[in-house]
Motif scaffolding. Structure first.
Motif: not given
Length: 735
Positions: A155-165
């Motif tokens: 779930d954390f990696q999804k947050i990072v991906k959504s923030e950084l693209g």
């Protein structure tokens, strides 16, 4: 005349009326247990805490939790890195991610530092001096299970991906993009579980294929190659749910690494036991037409050696339960239980299967009696041809070891002794992380921390002292030590102000062997300071924790286990050999040969690992693991061959008995040794260094036993011992 117990057993499990019942019972057991008990791989892994609570580092950790813990939880270290330097945009993105985590926490998230609210300049102050790297933590609940942690990290990696693209955890570190590596205790835990879960599937497939290919090449019979695998499958069908049930009840602790190696052991040792019986059955089929009678004789003549071999391995592996090191203890029951079930399967399922299939199991090289061959030739209208002499190469070996035994003994001792000398050059490491692949995220993260921050910051040493109400400050004294780079101000305990915590950074790599040796020196210095201050029993007022101290205690614990388990195992196996062979002489030289073979394997293994695999050091647990397996499995082959010599000595002169013993066991032991070595060598294909190292050393040891110790050294020693090889048991006379 009283019947041999194994002859009765052969009649019971493979008789004309009972063989189907044997198979039905096994099928029912496998089916029922698979439904009512969980498979072992479905059970959660046990805690990886391997050290006893009585060790200094563990006591220090306990005091840390009680007196100095801030209750933040289990950390996941986020290692952010960009080649050249981190940009302001990178740091702002990190802040936005932490704001999201604060507004919508992960399910097992316990706390995070307020990085989203601090000024950008304050965040920059935490960046490494070269500007390339920053480490930020997320703290999770300490009792969160692995599955929960894995979901939270996803779930954390999804947050990072959504923030950084994009996902910065992917891609090679050599690029100039922003990179993120998940490390620390949580990252290491998840990587370890992921490694072993992948290893289980790869290991099973690779081992099955290897055994199948080797059996086909060695015996040139497709059906015969499948039969041992079926027997192993039956055994595993009971072993897996049984171990799963044991773990579920809390009787044992499940260890993914133990289960992986158990799979290798099961196929390797299991195939060996099957081949011991199959070779004897095939030999008798040339003389006996009735397959049920032939099987009864085969079980009678090989059952004792198979049972004794399995018992030796089972008891040898059980000695691991004497260990204080947790990993050794967790290996004990799965290993010994697997071999016990495999031994039972080889003397029940295998005989029943072979009599069901009949001689066709050996197609296209079907063994027949002379009468059967003559009848077959007559039906085809062809003249009967005498079969060509077999075992020509092994007969030559048998002649050499009995005609020139001293040359053989001296040559093999020089070779094995030379390899054993390599043991003195071995370097050991007790760092778990070093066994991970270099491109694994948690290891890359630790490497980035090590490369871009002070080495000592990677793993601070925690010194806790009980001042006994004496007024003292150890900071200056500790800072003056040559191997200490920095010492932080002391922290007083929450419940006891007499306790003080000093966090210090070592000047060098805290995971190195040199750093480990500083721990007893450091304690000695602190005790000296307390003594000078008037503290009584000063040694009981000092505790040292942290990764370096833990590795020091790991080394001490493993050395203690080696000093207990190795001699205990030798004594137990010697006792079993003495009871079985009734010969002190044979027991002594059989034990000597496997111990020498072990040291030769360890020395040769180090040469291979160091010069061909590029290993700077091997895991400190490898010597004991290898010893237990090589000594136990090495005696298997000795028992099988010596049993044949002892049997033939009743009807032949000593030299002929030894020579024929080599001839009649050569092919089967060579085949079994190649398969066992091959299965252990499969471990070398895995990305886990500790398994690679164990696989290489053990495979080399098995090959040395198969091609040097068993066919050359042991029969040569038996030859020169003459009738005293049987002392003080009955000295057999020839007819």
């Amino acid at each position: 005349m009283k019947k041999d117990p194994f002859e009765l057993w052969g009649s019971l499990v493979s008789g004309k009326k009972s063989h189907w019942m044997t198979l039905i019972i096994w099928v029912l057991l496998v089916t029922v247990l698979s439904f009512i008990w969980p498979q072992v791989n479905s059970i959660e892994n046990a805690s990886t805490n391997d050290l006893p609570k009585s060790m200094m580092s563990q006591k220090a950790n306990e005091l840390m939790d009680k007196e100095f813990s801030d209750g933040t939880g289990n950390p996941l270290l986020l290692v952010w890195h960009r080649n050249g330097a981190l940009k302001d945009e990178d740091l702002k993105a990190i802040q936005r991610i932490y704001i999201k985590l604060e507004d919508d926490p992960l399910s097992a998230q316990k706390s995070i530092p307020p990085l989203g609210k601090v000024p950008l300049q304050s965040l920059k102050a935490s960046v490494s001096e070269n500007g390339t790297t920053i480490v930020t933590p997320i703290f999770f609940d300490s009792d969160a299970q692995t599955d929960v942690l894995k979901k939270n990290v996803d779930d954390f990696q999804k947050i990072v991906k959504s923030e950084l693209g994009k996902n910065p955890t992917e891609g090679k570190l050599s690029t100039n993009d922003l990179h993120l590596r998940l490390s620390g205790p949580v990252g290491i835990q998840l990587d370890a579980v992921n490694l072993f879960s992948q290893a289980d599937v790869k290991l099973m497939i690779a081992t099955v294929l290897l055994v199948l290919v080797l059996l086909i090449l060695l015996y040139r019979s497709p059906l015969l190659a499948i039969i041992p695998l079926i027997v192993v499958g039956f055994a595993y069908g009971i072993i897996s749910p049984a171990l799963g049930y044991f773990a579920e009840q809390g009787w044992i602790s499940k260890d993914a690494q133990a289960v992986s190696i158990m799979t290798v052991l099961l196929f390797g040792a299991g195939t060996d036991y099957c081949l011991f019986l199959i070779s004897k059955y095939r030999e008798i089929l040339f003389e006996v037409e009735d397959r049920y009678k032939a099987m009864k004789i085969a079980v009678k003549e090989s059952g004792g050696a198979i049972a004794m071999s399995a018992l030796t391995v089972v008891i040898g592996l059980l000695t691991l339960s004497l260990a204080h090191y947790g990993s050794f203890q967790r290996f004990s029951v799965p290993f010994s239980f697997a071999v016990l079930l495999m031994g039972i399967a080889s003397l029940t399922v295998l005989p029943a299967l072979l009599v069901v299939i009949g001689r066709i199991a050996f197609y296209p090289f079907i063994p027949r009696t002379v009468e059967m061959e003559k009848e077959r030739a007559e039906k085809k209208g062809k003249p009967y041809k005498q079969p060509k002499p077999q075992h020509r190469f092994s007969r030559r070996i048998g002649e050499i070891v009995t005609v020139k035994p001293w040359i053989v003994i001296l040559t093999t001792l020089i070779l094995l002794g030379g390899l054993a000398a390599g043991v003195t050059k071995i370097q050991f490491t007790f760092d778990l992380l070093s066994s991970f692949p270099k491109d694994m995220a948690s290891r890359e993260g630790f490497q980035l921390i090590s490369d871009n921050f002070s080495p000592g910051e990677l793993a601070p040493v925690k010194v806790i002292v009980n001042t006994d109400q004496k007024n003292m400050d150890l900071q200056k004294n500790l800072k003056n030590l040559s191997y200490v780079d920095e010492v932080k101000k002391p922290i007083a305990g929450k419940h006891s102000e007499e306790l003080q915590l000093y966090e210090l950074y070592l000047a060098g790599n805290p995971y190195s062997s040199k750093a480990i040796e500083h721990i007893p020196e450091l304690k000695k210095q602190v005790v000296k300071i307390l003594n000078n201050a008037g503290v009584e029993n000063a040694s009981e007022h000092v505790w040292i924790g942290g990764e370096t101290a833990t590795q020091y205690d790991t080394k001490r614990t493993i050395e203690r286990d080696e000093s207990i388990i190795m001699p205990t195992m030798i004594a137990i196996i010697a006792l079993l050999l003495l009871v079985y062979l009734r010969s002190i002489t044979a027991t002594v030289y059989l034990i000597f040969t496997v111990v020498l073979s072990y040291f030769a394997a360890l020395g040769a293994g180090w040469l291979v690992l160091h010069y061909f695999f590029g290993a700077d050091a091997i895991q400190g647990s490898i010597p004991l693991y290898s010893f237990v397996f090589l000594v136990a499995l090495g005696e298997d082959y000795n028992i099988f061959m010596v049993s044949e010599i002892w049997k033939k000595r009743k009807t032949q002169d000593h030299q002929s008995a030894v020579s024929d013993g080599v001839v009649h066991t050569s092919n089967v032991i060579t085949s079994a040794g190649l398969i066992l070595a091959g299965t252990f060598a499969v471990l070398a294909t895995l990305p886990i260094q500790v398994l690679v190292q164990f696989g290489v050393v053990t495979a080399i040891g098995v090959l040395l036993d198969t091609f040097i110790v068993r066919p050359l050294l042991v029969p040569a020693l038996t030859t020169v011992s003459g009738k005293y090889a049987f002392w003080p048991g009955k000295l057999f006379r020839t007819k």
